[in-house]
Design a protein around this motif. Structure first.
Motif, PDB file in Angstrom:
ATOM      1  N   TRP A 191       0.996 -25.857 -54.866  1.00 35.76           N
ATOM      2  CA  TRP A 191       2.451 -25.757 -54.836  1.00 35.76           C
ATOM      3  C   TRP A 191       2.976 -24.841 -53.738  1.00 35.76           C
ATOM      4  O   TRP A 191       3.984 -25.140 -53.105  1.00 35.76           O
ATOM      5  CB  TRP A 191       2.986 -25.299 -56.196  1.00 35.76           C
ATOM      6  CG  TRP A 191       3.104 -26.432 -57.159  1.00 35.76           C
ATOM      7  CD1 TRP A 191       2.374 -26.645 -58.287  1.00 35.76           C
ATOM      8  CD2 TRP A 191       4.001 -27.547 -57.052  1.00 35.76           C
ATOM      9  NE1 TRP A 191       2.761 -27.814 -58.888  1.00 35.76           N
ATOM     10  CE2 TRP A 191       3.746 -28.388 -58.156  1.00 35.76           C
ATOM     11  CE3 TRP A 191       4.976 -27.916 -56.132  1.00 35.76           C
ATOM     12  CZ2 TRP A 191       4.452 -29.575 -58.362  1.00 35.76           C
ATOM     13  CZ3 TRP A 191       5.677 -29.094 -56.335  1.00 35.76           C
ATOM     14  CH2 TRP A 191       5.411 -29.903 -57.433  1.00 35.76           C
ATOM     15  N   LEU A 192       2.305 -23.719 -53.507  1.00 36.58           N
ATOM     16  CA  LEU A 192       2.767 -22.836 -52.432  1.00 36.58           C
ATOM     17  C   LEU A 192       2.673 -23.531 -51.085  1.00 36.58           C
ATOM     18  O   LEU A 192       3.593 -23.458 -50.268  1.00 36.58           O
ATOM     19  CB  LEU A 192       1.962 -21.539 -52.424  1.00 36.58           C
ATOM     20  CG  LEU A 192       2.257 -20.544 -53.552  1.00 36.58           C
ATOM     21  CD1 LEU A 192       1.450 -19.275 -53.350  1.00 36.58           C
ATOM     22  CD2 LEU A 192       3.745 -20.230 -53.627  1.00 36.58           C
ATOM     23  N   GLN A 193       1.567 -24.204 -50.854  1.00 37.37           N
ATOM     24  CA  GLN A 193       1.402 -24.929 -49.598  1.00 37.37           C
ATOM     25  C   GLN A 193       2.428 -26.050 -49.475  1.00 37.37           C
ATOM     26  O   GLN A 193       3.031 -26.240 -48.409  1.00 37.37           O
ATOM     27  CB  GLN A 193      -0.012 -25.507 -49.519  1.00 37.37           C
ATOM     28  CG  GLN A 193      -0.277 -26.317 -48.254  1.00 37.37           C
ATOM     29  CD  GLN A 193      -1.684 -26.877 -48.234  1.00 37.37           C
ATOM     30  OE1 GLN A 193      -2.532 -26.495 -49.029  1.00 37.37           O
ATOM     31  NE2 GLN A 193      -1.933 -27.787 -47.301  1.00 37.37           N
ATOM     32  N   ASP A 194       2.646 -26.795 -50.551  1.00 39.38           N
ATOM     33  CA  ASP A 194       3.577 -27.925 -50.508  1.00 39.38           C
ATOM     34  C   ASP A 194       5.018 -27.464 -50.277  1.00 39.38           C
ATOM     35  O   ASP A 194       5.760 -28.073 -49.495  1.00 39.38           O
ATOM     36  CB  ASP A 194       3.488 -28.725 -51.808  1.00 39.38           C
ATOM     37  CG  ASP A 194       2.194 -29.510 -51.923  1.00 39.38           C
ATOM     38  OD1 ASP A 194       1.484 -29.643 -50.906  1.00 39.38           O
ATOM     39  OD2 ASP A 194       1.882 -29.982 -53.031  1.00 39.38           O
ATOM     40  N   THR A 195       5.437 -26.404 -50.982  1.00 39.21           N
ATOM     41  CA  THR A 195       6.819 -25.942 -50.819  1.00 39.21           C
ATOM     42  C   THR A 195       7.033 -25.325 -49.446  1.00 39.21           C
ATOM     43  O   THR A 195       8.093 -25.499 -48.841  1.00 39.21           O
ATOM     44  CB  THR A 195       7.198 -24.938 -51.918  1.00 39.21           C
ATOM     45  OG1 THR A 195       6.241 -23.862 -51.968  1.00 39.21           O
ATOM     46  CG2 THR A 195       7.258 -25.617 -53.279  1.00 39.21           C
ATOM     47  N   ARG A 196       6.025 -24.643 -48.921  1.00 39.44           N
ATOM     48  CA  ARG A 196       6.165 -24.068 -47.581  1.00 39.44           C
ATOM     49  C   ARG A 196       6.158 -25.156 -46.512  1.00 39.44           C
ATOM     50  O   ARG A 196       6.871 -25.058 -45.517  1.00 39.44           O
ATOM     51  CB  ARG A 196       5.054 -23.042 -47.342  1.00 39.44           C
ATOM     52  CG  ARG A 196       5.345 -21.718 -48.051  1.00 39.44           C
ATOM     53  CD  ARG A 196       4.250 -20.711 -47.896  1.00 39.44           C
ATOM     54  NE  ARG A 196       4.689 -19.403 -48.397  1.00 39.44           N
ATOM     55  CZ  ARG A 196       3.887 -18.537 -49.003  1.00 39.44           C
ATOM     56  NH1 ARG A 196       2.620 -18.837 -49.188  1.00 39.44           N
ATOM     57  NH2 ARG A 196       4.373 -17.384 -49.434  1.00 39.44           N
ATOM     58  N   ARG A 197       5.353 -26.199 -46.730  1.00 39.72           N
ATOM     59  CA  ARG A 197       5.365 -27.323 -45.787  1.00 39.72           C
ATOM     60  C   ARG A 197       6.741 -27.974 -45.768  1.00 39.72           C
ATOM     61  O   ARG A 197       7.305 -28.232 -44.694  1.00 39.72           O
ATOM     62  CB  ARG A 197       4.318 -28.366 -46.188  1.00 39.72           C
ATOM     63  CG  ARG A 197       4.377 -29.648 -45.354  1.00 39.72           C
ATOM     64  CD  ARG A 197       3.603 -30.780 -45.995  1.00 39.72           C
ATOM     65  NE  ARG A 197       4.041 -31.078 -47.341  1.00 39.72           N
ATOM     66  CZ  ARG A 197       5.167 -31.736 -47.640  1.00 39.72           C
ATOM     67  NH1 ARG A 197       5.980 -32.142 -46.678  1.00 39.72           N
ATOM     68  NH2 ARG A 197       5.497 -31.973 -48.888  1.00 39.72           N
ATOM     69  N   PHE A 198       7.302 -28.218 -46.945  1.00 37.19           N
ATOM     70  CA  PHE A 198       8.613 -28.851 -47.015  1.00 37.19           C
ATOM     71  C   PHE A 198       9.686 -27.940 -46.426  1.00 37.19           C
ATOM     72  O   PHE A 198      10.587 -28.405 -45.718  1.00 37.19           O
ATOM     73  CB  PHE A 198       8.943 -29.202 -48.470  1.00 37.19           C
ATOM     74  CG  PHE A 198      10.167 -30.051 -48.623  1.00 37.19           C
ATOM     75  CD1 PHE A 198      10.102 -31.433 -48.480  1.00 37.19           C
ATOM     76  CD2 PHE A 198      11.402 -29.480 -48.909  1.00 37.19           C
ATOM     77  CE1 PHE A 198      11.232 -32.228 -48.611  1.00 37.19           C
ATOM     78  CE2 PHE A 198      12.539 -30.255 -49.043  1.00 37.19           C
ATOM     79  CZ  PHE A 198      12.447 -31.642 -48.896  1.00 37.19           C
ATOM     80  N   ALA A 199       9.593 -26.646 -46.707  1.00 36.72           N
ATOM     81  CA  ALA A 199      10.546 -25.692 -46.129  1.00 36.72           C
ATOM     82  C   ALA A 199      10.454 -25.689 -44.612  1.00 36.72           C
ATOM     83  O   ALA A 199      11.472 -25.579 -43.910  1.00 36.72           O
ATOM     84  CB  ALA A 199      10.281 -24.291 -46.673  1.00 36.72           C
ATOM     85  N   GLY A 200       9.227 -25.833 -44.073  1.00 35.38           N
ATOM     86  CA  GLY A 200       9.066 -25.909 -42.631  1.00 35.38           C
ATOM     87  C   GLY A 200       9.721 -27.142 -42.051  1.00 35.38           C
ATOM     88  O   GLY A 200      10.340 -27.090 -40.984  1.00 35.38           O
ATOM     89  N   ALA A 201       9.617 -28.270 -42.770  1.00 38.69           N
ATOM     90  CA  ALA A 201      10.280 -29.493 -42.314  1.00 38.69           C
ATOM     91  C   ALA A 201      11.796 -29.317 -42.322  1.00 38.69           C
ATOM     92  O   ALA A 201      12.495 -29.771 -41.405  1.00 38.69           O
ATOM     93  CB  ALA A 201       9.878 -30.670 -43.210  1.00 38.69           C
ATOM     94  N   LEU A 202      12.298 -28.645 -43.351  1.00 38.27           N
ATOM     95  CA  LEU A 202      13.736 -28.387 -43.430  1.00 38.27           C
ATOM     96  C   LEU A 202      14.188 -27.495 -42.284  1.00 38.27           C
ATOM     97  O   LEU A 202      15.159 -27.795 -41.585  1.00 38.27           O
ATOM     98  CB  LEU A 202      14.064 -27.733 -44.775  1.00 38.27           C
ATOM     99  CG  LEU A 202      15.488 -27.202 -44.963  1.00 38.27           C
ATOM    100  CD1 LEU A 202      16.509 -28.329 -44.840  1.00 38.27           C
ATOM    101  CD2 LEU A 202      15.621 -26.488 -46.306  1.00 38.27           C
ATOM    102  N   ARG A 203      13.472 -26.408 -42.072  1.00 36.94           N
ATOM    103  CA  ARG A 203      13.856 -25.463 -41.022  1.00 36.94           C
ATOM    104  C   ARG A 203      13.804 -26.119 -39.648  1.00 36.94           C
ATOM    105  O   ARG A 203      14.694 -25.924 -38.824  1.00 36.94           O
ATOM    106  CB  ARG A 203      12.911 -24.257 -41.072  1.00 36.94           C
ATOM    107  CG  ARG A 203      13.358 -23.081 -40.207  1.00 36.94           C
ATOM    108  CD  ARG A 203      12.374 -21.940 -40.297  1.00 36.94           C
ATOM    109  NE  ARG A 203      11.068 -22.335 -39.819  1.00 36.94           N
ATOM    110  CZ  ARG A 203      10.029 -22.588 -40.598  1.00 36.94           C
ATOM    111  NH1 ARG A 203      10.152 -22.506 -41.904  1.00 36.94           N
ATOM    112  NH2 ARG A 203       8.860 -22.938 -40.075  1.00 36.94           N
TER     113      ARG A 203
END
Length: 203
Positions: free
Chosen positions: A18-30
């Motif tokens: 989950w940490l990896q997935d949420t950070r990956r998605f946050a990176g896509a957003l940013r």
């Protein structure tokens, strides 16, 4: 959920995907909102408006120096005499163009009407990102429109609210403003001091 609870949640989730997935998605957003300084359009469903995510992204924009993270909340129904920043209807998605990002938060499924508007936004060149809480495959059409998506299955230990908090926090943390060398621990301390402050009035 405040910054201290987000930090505790991260400790509990250490070693999970989950940490990896949420950070990956946050990176896509940013990355998507940084491109061409495009606007961020945040939209929920007819039954669910992502107020808390809007407020947290607004806070992250201020704290991180990334003004692009401050969203425009797109609403299915705009009550009379709503303030200007809360009076943006679904027609805004039809006008979305290249350089803008549409973040869809679909609790319980997006519905045909929203899917049609999201399709218009993608056809206009906007980047589409999706967060949902459906079982795998249930929102296949939304995911087919999205450039990136993150689902929270009903069987997960997480829920959509927790994921939204992790994504918004990671979006602001991953790119500290130039010259600000701010450590996460220092930032966490500052946020913790604000727990007794009144809620933001923007949303």
């Amino acid at each position: 959920m405040d910054a201290v609870r987000v930090a505790l949640l991260r400790e509990v989730l250490a070693g999970t995907e989950w940490l990896q997935d949420t950070r990956r998605f946050a990176g896509a957003l940013r990355t998507s909102v940084a491109r061409d300084d495009g606007g961020l359009l945040l939209v929920g469903t007819a039954e669910y408006e992502p107020w808390h995510l809007a407020a947290h992204l607004d806070d992250e924009a201020a704290w991180s120096g990334l003004s692009q993270l401050s969203p425009t909340l797109v609403r299915h129904r705009v009550p009379p005499r709503s303030p200007a920043h809360l009076s943006v209807g679904l027609g805004r998605l039809e006008a979305a163009r290249r350089g803008e990002t549409v973040l869809v938060v679909a609790e319980g499924g997006p519905g045909a009407g929203l899917l049609e508007r999201v399709h218009d936004a993608r056809r206009g060149g906007a980047t589409v990102l999706a967060l949902d809480d459906a079982e795998e495959g249930a929102d296949a059409e939304l995911h087919s429109l999205a450039h990136d998506a993150l689902s929270v299955p009903a069987s997960s230990v997480m829920d959509l609210d927790m994921v939204q908090h992790l994504v918004s926090a990671a979006a602001g943390e991953n790119s500290p403003p130039p010259g600000h060398g701010r450590r996460f621990r220092d930032r966490l301390s500052r946020l913790a001091e604000q727990l007794t402050a009144p809620p933001p009035t923007r949303w």
